[in-house]
Design an enzyme around this catalytic site. Structure first.
Site, PDB file in Angstrom:
ATOM      1  N   LYS A 190       0.861  -1.365  -0.303  1.00 24.05           N
ATOM      2  CA  LYS A 190       0.299   0.378  -0.105  1.00 24.05           C
ATOM      3  C   LYS A 190       0.954   1.046  -0.254  1.00 24.05           C
ATOM      4  CE  LYS A 190      -3.785   2.819   0.891  1.00 24.05           C
ATOM      5  NZ  LYS A 190      -4.639   2.625  -0.041  1.00 24.05           N
ATOM      6  N   CYS A 202      -2.875   8.023  -7.800  1.00 21.12           N
ATOM      7  CA  CYS A 202      -4.047   8.492  -6.853  1.00 21.12           C
ATOM      8  C   CYS A 202      -4.559   9.551  -7.434  1.00 21.12           C
ATOM      9  CB  CYS A 202      -3.169   8.389  -5.416  1.00 21.12           C
ATOM     10  SG  CYS A 202      -4.144   8.453  -4.928  1.00 21.12           S
ATOM     11  N   LYS A 215       3.647   3.966 -11.661  1.00 22.27           N
ATOM     12  CA  LYS A 215       2.515   4.191 -11.759  1.00 22.27           C
ATOM     13  C   LYS A 215       1.613   5.161 -12.291  1.00 22.27           C
ATOM     14  CE  LYS A 215      -1.428   1.642 -10.106  1.00 22.27           C
ATOM     15  NZ  LYS A 215      -1.480   1.082  -8.485  1.00 22.27           N
TER      16      LYS A 215
HETATM   17  C1  LIG Z   1      -9.796   0.437  -1.595  1.00 23.46           C
HETATM   18  C2  LIG Z   1      -9.010   0.972  -2.833  1.00 23.46           C
HETATM   19  C3  LIG Z   1      -7.670   1.285  -2.856  1.00 23.46           C
HETATM   20  C4  LIG Z   1      -6.648   1.794  -3.272  1.00 23.46           C
HETATM   21  N1  LIG Z   1      -4.630   2.301  -3.188  1.00 23.46           N
HETATM   22  C5  LIG Z   1      -3.974   2.232  -3.786  1.00 23.46           C
HETATM   23  C6  LIG Z   1      -3.169   3.122  -3.176  1.00 23.46           C
HETATM   24  O1  LIG Z   1      -2.990   3.022  -2.451  1.00 23.46           O
HETATM   25  N2  LIG Z   1      -2.027   3.520  -4.103  1.00 23.46           N
HETATM   26  C7  LIG Z   1      -1.445   2.727  -5.522  1.00 23.46           C
HETATM   27  O2  LIG Z   1      -0.980   2.828  -6.380  1.00 23.46           O
HETATM   28  N3  LIG Z   1      -2.869   2.293  -5.847  1.00 23.46           N
HETATM   29  C8  LIG Z   1      -3.848   1.891  -5.173  1.00 23.46           C
HETATM   30  N4  LIG Z   1      -5.699   1.136  -5.646  1.00 23.46           N
HETATM   31  C9  LIG Z   1      -5.285   1.494  -7.244  1.00 23.46           C
HETATM   32  C10 LIG Z   1      -5.165  -0.166  -7.223  1.00 23.46           C
HETATM   33  O3  LIG Z   1      -3.632  -0.889  -6.567  1.00 23.46           O
HETATM   34  C11 LIG Z   1      -5.003  -0.911  -8.824  1.00 23.46           C
HETATM   35  O4  LIG Z   1      -4.480  -0.533  -9.131  1.00 23.46           O
HETATM   36  C12 LIG Z   1      -6.405  -0.824  -9.331  1.00 23.46           C
HETATM   37  O5  LIG Z   1      -7.470  -1.184  -8.439  1.00 23.46           O
HETATM   38  C13 LIG Z   1      -6.753  -1.830 -10.605  1.00 23.46           C
HETATM   39  O6  LIG Z   1      -7.228  -2.744 -10.044  1.00 23.46           O
HETATM   40  P1  LIG Z   1      -8.015  -3.616  -9.961  1.00 23.46           P
HETATM   41  O7  LIG Z   1      -9.265  -3.544 -11.365  1.00 23.46           O
HETATM   42  O8  LIG Z   1      -7.068  -4.994 -10.216  1.00 23.46           O
HETATM   43  O9  LIG Z   1      -8.269  -3.657  -9.074  1.00 23.46           O
HETATM   44  C14 LIG Z   1      -6.154   1.217  -4.564  1.00 23.46           C
HETATM   45  C15 LIG Z   1      -7.360   0.071  -5.055  1.00 23.46           C
HETATM   46  C16 LIG Z   1      -8.782   0.358  -4.083  1.00 23.46           C
HETATM   47  C17 LIG Z   1      -9.824  -0.207  -4.664  1.00 23.46           C
END
Ligand SMILES: Cc1cc2nc3c(=O)[nH]c(=O)nc-3n(C[C@H](O)[C@H](O)[C@H](O)COP(=O)(O)O)c2cc1C
Length: 381
Positions: A46, A154, A191
């Site tokens: 995270k 973010c 990212k």
């Molecule tokens: C609740 C939540 C918190 C997230 N927190 C972060 C974070 O702290 N840093 C980050 O780079 N991406 C964060 N993301 C993004 C995810 O790492 C990912 O890039 C995004 O959810 C797309 O992937 P998925 O389709 O598998 O969910 C977060 C996503 C969610 C749903």
């Protein structure tokens, strides 16, 4: 028959190409240890910052579902509904760097052969803040992190020089990457936000700053639905909502399109694909477009918080794929990575029943409206 799941990515050896992305599944030491126990090849923590973070009241993340009968999208649970997406307005880790540092060391001691990537974020408005990025990078690598992932994505940052606002500014992308590279002894991944008209521009800036890989996508900016009965957003605090991020199945085709742009523009660079992956078939699309690793968030959140069944299915799917394609001479991911990258072409390059007289719906043109030459489209200009 035993197959080879391993990949080399930015000079790091991965037992398999599947990572948990930076998100709730990777928010604690116990989660990350459980994730490695379950078989994930890598984990991105995270996002770690230097300053305290306080999330909004109530839920920070929810799931949106759609119904086969009316195709509605809603956070309301109802029978027979299928997952559409995740929606969140969660900020970065609420644990400070001091909390993370010893845990990074302990996780690496427990799993020296698994890859632990530290996601970091700071402001970028002045030299002091660039120094914050360096402080975070130095602290994480000193504890044994294998790589750094710079969070330029973010979607919840109000400040113009943080999170996805960095990822929308090629100057900041380049300057921050360069600042981190100046102190980094481990690979640096950036990212990027998908919320930009041409992600190739920001990726080029990151590479100019020295990035070793680009990661895409973070969540897409979005709003929750307004309940037609209460006329309130389905997630709100005191009736208010701010733009949040959408992940999960709904973003898979969107994220693939971003990735195709990236891998076509930089065919020799390393990319990690994210967005809507829950089993190997989706991971495969990213790999065929040229990704060397892929990352998962939403599917893992819905599977015992760290995705033990998701990683089992991903590994089993890869094994099965390699066995089925053994006769093609494919022994590992490197043998088929990117083989569909060049199948994404201009509309005018697609065959049609009557080619004669086809001019994309317009008169022969000159000047401004002239189609771009191929090398400009590929971002090579
Ligand atoms: C609740 C939540 C918190 C997230 N927190 C972060 C974070 O702290 N840093 C980050 O780079 N991406 C964060 N993301 C993004 C995810 O790492 C990912 O890039 C995004 O959810 C797309 O992937 P998925 O389709 O598998 O969910 C977060 C996503 C969610 C749903």
């Amino acid at each position: 028959m035993s197959v080879d799941r391993s990949v080399e990515f930015t000079g790091i050896h991965f037992e398999n190409p599947f990572l948990l992305s930076s998100a709730p599944p990777t928010e604690s030491e116990s989660n990350i240890l459980r994730a490695f126990d379950a078989g994930w090849g890598g984990v991105v923590t995270k996002t770690i910052g230097l300053h305290p973070v306080v999330n909004v009241y109530g839920a920070k993340a929810k799931f949106q579902r759609t119904s086969p009968d009316d195709a509605s999208v809603s956070m309301k649970k109802r029978p027979g509904a299928a997952l559409h997406s995740s929606w969140n307005w969660e900020l970065i880790s609420d644990k400070p760097l001091d909390w993370w540092a010893p845990r990074i060391r302990r996780i690496k001691d427990a799993f020296p052969n698994r890859v632990l990537v530290a996601s970091i974020m700071a402001g970028s408005g002045n030299d002091k803040e660039l120094r914050h990025w360096q402080e975070l990078a130095e602290a994480c690598q000193a504890q044994g992190a294998d790589a750094l992932e710079l969070n330029f994505s973010c979607p919840h940052m109000d400040r113009r020089d943080m999170g996805s606002n960095i990822g929308k500014d090629q100057g900041l992308c380049s300057v921050v990457t360069e600042a981190v590279k100046a102190v980094a002894t481990i690979p640096v991944w950036c990212k990027l936000t998908p919320a930009t008209p041409d992600i190739v521009v920001e990726a080029a800036a990151c590479f100019r700053g020295g990035a070793d890989a680009i990661v895409s996508s973070n969540t897409f900016p979005s709003l929750p639905m307004i309940d037609p009965e209460t006329l309130e957003f389905e997630i709100n605090v005191d009736g208010l909502v701010s733009s949040g991020g959408m992940g999960g199945p709904a973003i898979l085709p969107l994220s693939l399109a971003k990735m195709a742009q990236l891998t076509q523009a930089f065919p020799d660079r390393d990319f990690s694909g994210i967005g809507g992956i829950s089993d190997f078939s989706q991971a495969l699309s990213y790999i065929l477009l040229g990704c060397g690793t892929v990352q998962v968030c939403t599917a893992a959140m819905l599977d015992h918080a760290v995705g033990p069944n998701v990683i089992r299915k991903l590994n089993a799917g890869l094994d099965d794929f390699l066995e089925r394609h053994a006769t093609d001479g494919w022994k590992r991911i490197a043998d088929f990575r990117g083989i569909r990258r060049d199948r994404v072409v201009l509309q005018s390059a697609i065959r049609r029943p009557d080619e004669a007289g086809y001019n994309a719906g317009f008169e022969a043109v000159e000047g401004y409206a002239t189609p771009l030459p191929d090398d400009e489209i590929a971002g090579n200009s």
